[in-house]
Design an enzyme around this catalytic site. Sequence first.
Site, PDB file in Angstrom:
ATOM      1  N   TYR A  31      -0.122 -18.834  -6.877  1.00 49.78           N
ATOM      2  CA  TYR A  31      -0.254 -17.435  -7.342  1.00 49.78           C
ATOM      3  C   TYR A  31       0.754 -17.110  -8.420  1.00 49.78           C
ATOM      4  CZ  TYR A  31       3.984 -15.748  -4.981  1.00 49.78           C
ATOM      5  OH  TYR A  31       5.298 -15.527  -4.606  1.00 49.78           O
ATOM      6  N   ARG A  98     -13.462 -26.149   7.713  1.00 45.37           N
ATOM      7  CA  ARG A  98     -12.025 -26.373   7.895  1.00 45.37           C
ATOM      8  C   ARG A  98     -11.718 -27.841   8.171  1.00 45.37           C
ATOM      9  NH1 ARG A  98      -7.937 -26.733  11.477  1.00 45.37           N
ATOM     10  NH2 ARG A  98      -5.982 -25.614  10.967  1.00 45.37           N
ATOM     11  N   HIS A 100      -8.156 -30.557   7.148  1.00 42.89           N
ATOM     12  CA  HIS A 100      -6.902 -30.715   6.388  1.00 42.89           C
ATOM     13  C   HIS A 100      -7.175 -31.479   5.086  1.00 42.89           C
ATOM     14  CE1 HIS A 100      -5.190 -29.435  10.120  1.00 42.89           C
ATOM     15  NE2 HIS A 100      -3.954 -29.667   9.770  1.00 42.89           N
ATOM     16  N   LYS A 145       4.818 -22.436  -6.905  1.00 44.00           N
ATOM     17  CA  LYS A 145       4.590 -21.046  -6.491  1.00 44.00           C
ATOM     18  C   LYS A 145       3.306 -21.009  -5.658  1.00 44.00           C
ATOM     19  CE  LYS A 145       5.197 -16.362  -8.257  1.00 44.00           C
ATOM     20  NZ  LYS A 145       6.399 -16.083  -7.467  1.00 44.00           N
ATOM     21  N   GLU A 177      18.380 -19.335  -3.710  1.00 40.48           N
ATOM     22  CA  GLU A 177      17.790 -18.190  -4.407  1.00 40.48           C
ATOM     23  C   GLU A 177      17.479 -17.096  -3.385  1.00 40.48           C
ATOM     24  OE1 GLU A 177      13.898 -19.045  -6.047  1.00 40.48           O
ATOM     25  OE2 GLU A 177      13.370 -20.346  -4.382  1.00 40.48           O
ATOM     26  N   LEU A 201      12.336 -21.740  -7.032  1.00 43.33           N
ATOM     27  CA  LEU A 201      11.288 -21.450  -8.012  1.00 43.33           C
ATOM     28  C   LEU A 201      11.979 -21.157  -9.342  1.00 43.33           C
ATOM     29  CD1 LEU A 201       8.190 -20.860  -8.431  1.00 43.33           C
ATOM     30  CD2 LEU A 201       8.864 -18.454  -8.394  1.00 43.33           C
TER      31      LEU A 201
HETATM   32  C1  LIG Z   1      10.904 -17.493  -4.131  1.00 50.84           C
HETATM   33  C2  LIG Z   1      10.964 -16.817  -5.467  1.00 50.84           C
HETATM   34  N1  LIG Z   1      11.969 -17.119  -6.312  1.00 50.84           N
HETATM   35  C3  LIG Z   1      12.078 -16.533  -7.525  1.00 50.84           C
HETATM   36  C4  LIG Z   1      11.158 -15.589  -7.939  1.00 50.84           C
HETATM   37  C5  LIG Z   1      11.334 -14.964  -9.320  1.00 50.84           C
HETATM   38  O1  LIG Z   1      10.350 -15.473 -10.171  1.00 50.84           O
HETATM   39  P1  LIG Z   1       9.827 -14.643 -11.419  1.00 50.84           P
HETATM   40  O2  LIG Z   1      11.067 -14.262 -12.232  1.00 50.84           O
HETATM   41  O3  LIG Z   1       8.914 -15.567 -12.144  1.00 50.84           O
HETATM   42  O4  LIG Z   1       9.143 -13.432 -10.865  1.00 50.84           O
HETATM   43  C6  LIG Z   1      10.076 -15.258  -7.106  1.00 50.84           C
HETATM   44  C7  LIG Z   1       9.068 -14.256  -7.613  1.00 50.84           C
HETATM   45  N2  LIG Z   1       8.217 -13.712  -6.656  1.00 50.84           N
HETATM   46  C8  LIG Z   1       7.169 -12.853  -7.130  1.00 50.84           C
HETATM   47  C9  LIG Z   1       7.637 -11.795  -8.088  1.00 50.84           C
HETATM   48  O5  LIG Z   1       7.333 -10.555  -7.457  1.00 50.84           O
HETATM   49  N3  LIG Z   1       6.761 -10.774  -6.242  1.00 50.84           N
HETATM   50  C10 LIG Z   1       6.626 -12.088  -5.986  1.00 50.84           C
HETATM   51  O6  LIG Z   1       6.177 -12.612  -4.985  1.00 50.84           O
HETATM   52  C11 LIG Z   1       9.967 -15.872  -5.843  1.00 50.84           C
HETATM   53  O7  LIG Z   1       8.952 -15.561  -5.011  1.00 50.84           O
END
Ligand SMILES: Cc1ncc(COP(=O)(O)O)c(CN[C@@H]2CONC2=O)c1O
Length: 282
Positions: A31, A98, A100, A145, A177, A201
């Site tokens: 996503y 379904r 895996h 992501k 993070e 991420l």
């Molecule tokens: C685990 C994780 N780390 C870092 C980020 C920051 O990435 P971006 O700068 O590209 O947004 C996100 C963004 N998560 C999205 C951003 O808003 N809601 C979400 O689920 C995230 O889910």
Amino acid sequence: VKVILNDKIIDRSEAAIDIEDRGYQFGDGVYEVIRVYDGVLFTGDEHLERFYSSADKIKITVPFQKEELLELMNQLIQVNDVHDGSIYMQLTRGASPRNHVFPSADTKPVLTAYTKEVARPVESLENGVAAMVADDIRWLRCDIKSLNLLPNLLAKQAATEQGCYEAILHRNGLVTEGSASNAYIVVDGKIKTHPATNLILNGITRQVVARLCKENNIPFSEEAFTLEELRNADEIFVTSTTSEVMPVVKLDEREIGNGKPGQVTRKLQTLFVEEFESAKQA
Ligand SMILES: Cc1ncc(COP(=O)(O)O)c(CN[C@@H]2CONC2=O)c1O
């Protein structure tokens, strides 16, 4: 309100997903959340780049060209008259009995996207927010992501229950993070953040901030820092598409710095606003 379902823009009420869609059953999909400022996608290309990369990493072929997706997203923003908001887009491996094991090659991945009007979090950006630390219990491919967000939800829920905006995660003593953001410290004017490895991420906002630091000679190093360094930092901030550059002024009930957003964070906030303001004109 309209949404995207595969290559069509349809009424939200007509959007139907199969109960054996693998996104629904396994979280088998990827996503993106992209910001819209003044009706214009911000860093749309960069988000799409990562969208394709995430799909590729889990062996889903995106059944659209990038230009097609950009066109569809821009049409959706227009038809829904989004001003300041975001677009959520996801692609699953599709619907199949379904199992895996991946479905047959002729199973079509399922694309959905929808917009929402989201005001900028100006009050939090101005005053800063509280955060707490939590163990990073995620798997070892956080660079993807994916829709597998259970550990992120549990951390975010725990933070919310503690009256915090974000949970800042750590693994083996090193800060990785936030549950939905990237995390940074400022010490003696120098920024540190975890390198873009499989453990985090690589946020698009993180990439924008890195470039802004370079362009403005703000020392920025992709270097992991310890929980100790986090607790003793002069400034902490987190970034994400929806949080922008968010000052963290309290960590586990203790004030960071003087309890107010620090000057490096403030500088970055100003630069970030200038960045998306100028991107709107492009
Ligand atoms: C685990 C994780 N780390 C870092 C980020 C920051 O990435 P971006 O700068 O590209 O947004 C996100 C963004 N998560 C999205 C951003 O808003 N809601 C979400 O689920 C995230 O889910």
